[in-house]
Design an enzyme around this catalytic site. Sequence first.
Site, short mmCIF file in Angstrom:
data_model
loop_
_atom_site.label_atom_id
_atom_site.label_comp_id
_atom_site.label_asym_id
_atom_site.label_seq_id
_atom_site.Cartn_x
_atom_site.Cartn_y
_atom_site.Cartn_z
N PRO A 89 39.63 -3.58 -28.72
CG PRO A 89 37.78 -2.33 -28.06
CD PRO A 89 39.23 -2.21 -28.35
CB SER A 104 54.35 9.74 -26.40
OG SER A 104 52.97 9.83 -26.71
CE LYS A 106 40.79 -7.97 -25.51
NZ LYS A 106 40.34 -7.19 -26.68
CB THR A 107 36.56 -13.43 -26.39
OG1 THR A 107 36.56 -12.23 -25.61
CG2 THR A 107 35.61 -14.44 -25.77
CE LYS A 167 52.72 6.01 -28.71
NZ LYS A 167 53.73 6.73 -27.89
#
Length: 789
Positions: free
Chosen positions: A374, A696, A378-379, A739
Amino acid sequence: MGKIGLEEGTTLVSMDKLLPSKVLVIPMKSRPVFPGIFMPLIIDGEKYKRTVDKSLETDGFVGFILMKNPEINDAETAGEEELYRVGTVGKIIKKINLPDGKVNIFVNTLKRFEIKKYLSIDPYILAAVSDVDTPSKMDNEIKALVRALYSEIKEVSEDNPFFTEEIKLNMANLDGVEKVADFVASILNIEREEQQRILEIFDVKSRIEKVLTLLHKEKELMKLQKKIQDQITEKVTKQQREFFLKEQLKAIKKELGLEVDAKNKEYNKFKEIIEGLDLEEEVNDKASEELEKLGLMDTHSPEYAVTRNYLETICSLPWNTNSPEDIDIQKARRILDRDHYDLEEVKERILEFLSIKKLKPGARGSILCLVGPPGVGKTSVGRSIARATDKKFFRFSLGGMRDEAEIKGHRRTYIGAMPGKIIQALKIVGTKNPVLMLDEIDKLGVSFQGDPSSALLEVLDPEQNVQFRDHYLDLPFDLSHILFITTANTLDTIPAPLLDRMETIRLSGYIEEEKLEIGKRYIIPRSLDRHGLKKQDVKFHKSAMREILQGYVKEAGLRNFEKAVDKISRKIAKKYLEGGLEFPFPVQRENIKEFLGERVYIEELFQKLKRPGLAIGLAWTPLGGATLTVESILVPGEGDLRLTGSLGEVMKESATIALSYVRSVSEQYGVDADTFKRNVVHLHVPAGATPKDGPSAGITMASAMLSLVMKKKLKSGLAMTGELSLVGNVLPVGGIKEKVIAAKRAGMRQIILPAENQKDLNEIPDHIKKGLSFHLVRTMDEVVLHIFS
């Protein structure tokens, strides 16, 4: 002589006062003014307001002349050739200034005059005038005409309430037969030119005859109206009374030759639109069939509304309407660069798409999926794409959607049926090739009403959406020209067949330097503007922004950073108004605490590993990358391994594999073999309320256990990620970019990665890798070479 009631102190004007030889003139646009009437007038325009003031300074007389052309917008520019020659002079009794700048004057109109010559036009219209009123002798013929006039007035006033009110108000103040004729002429519903002609009749007898003729016409018109009303009253039955007003209106229109049937009007409208749409054969046949059905239905039938709504939907869709494809690659690049900092992969993919459209205009639309935590933009990227492509933009959220009818519509058999979101979006944008953003595609729900993700399979498949059929429309519509953009926080919850139809572009989050740049370019100016502050009023120092990012917000995106800046802007605005500070105001590292309170994040403890048994790992989450500390201690007792920290099954298996591997190699690192017989290894991953899973952390757990049993601390500023196999091989993992960004954000200096993730490392921009050392390993033995000082 009749008297007009006036306020105390106002001079009464005699009706037979001599007309002045020079009169100030005000043109009238709507209707002429007649003598013998006390009336209010609204005066607009600076020139004529000055005329009123000038008149009141002298004798209070002003003349009113009708303009020949009422369409002239600016009456102040009217010249003498645009005015009639005969008008009415009046005495201004009272003047009231209105709030809108206009003037309301009360005038006692006295007598006719004729303009002999205009003496001036500016700054006032001043004219030399002559008296044209002729005294009337009451002979028998005039008496007969007056009686006839009163008789006609009585008949008309019986059926016309407006006439009755006007006559009650003014008849008592009228003296002389000529004034009665003038008054009737002033309230008759006739053309302004006709009234002017009456004003220009100086002979009283001829004037009364003219007014009688017009009054007789009014009476005949009212008789016709009454006849129409009587005819309708006869038709109205007990069941039809509710339609009385409609029938009356229809009869009036029929008498005037203006009758229009609403049903035929709608039928003709739909027919005209359908003929102009140039529809394909199947669509055209269906539309024509529904149109004919509409023509045969009764307008009060429930099915009529259903068919009408269906035809409206067909007619409002952009079957052949496209936005212009005038693509300028350089302009598109400038727009994307201006709106967003970095995000090079997204920008390159959009420019590739535009290049193809430029070379091959008929190419189909693309389906992009922007994936990231978030707050990474993106939007807003979707809106920028629409601006860069110069196309219409429409966005709707799929989050929580549980009904496939939201996508494909309801069948027309249901009451209140409507098209799905896709067809509704096309109706709104009015073009066949918009940019359509489907937000939060990873949060689609499933219920007994259907699976919306399955409905999207057809929408987002370039091979199928050429003939997309909405349940409501049940006609093929071509969606292949739409540029679909979907957004998601994670791909894990998106069904594989749906994911296969989309091209995935990752937005991994931002490092501190990128956030500083975005804050300076976009977030701070936008926040200051939202809170009524100017750019020069508040100066955010770089040290202050860095303090916010390090001590108050730790996230992949920028949403909380923007909230923190907004909070500072609000407090600055409040303090300024209270007099607590002056502009320009510097926001520095030292005064951040004053606005945001105590630091949320204290200096990262895991940057310095103070004892053996601790290791720092890297994890991927839907909110971006994260660092996590793995802690291990030896507890006297029997057993192998104790795990805490809300670990998932896969992570528990990784811990077991790590312990088995460490026990198998402990002797070569000088560890007493009895250490594991006498003690239990307790491994814990902090933030116990947060569930954790995945393979991981394998090499991180093994490194922590090896550090524990060897009693050696690991290097400070070292983080690692990689899956560990039972025989000590280091296997590749995902989310490398996220990461690495998380490690840089946490102040790490060295990172251990699986060698097979070299390709992922190469894709990370150099400015993110700057200041970091990477160790690519294939086995746990290679890991051990890098973890100890």
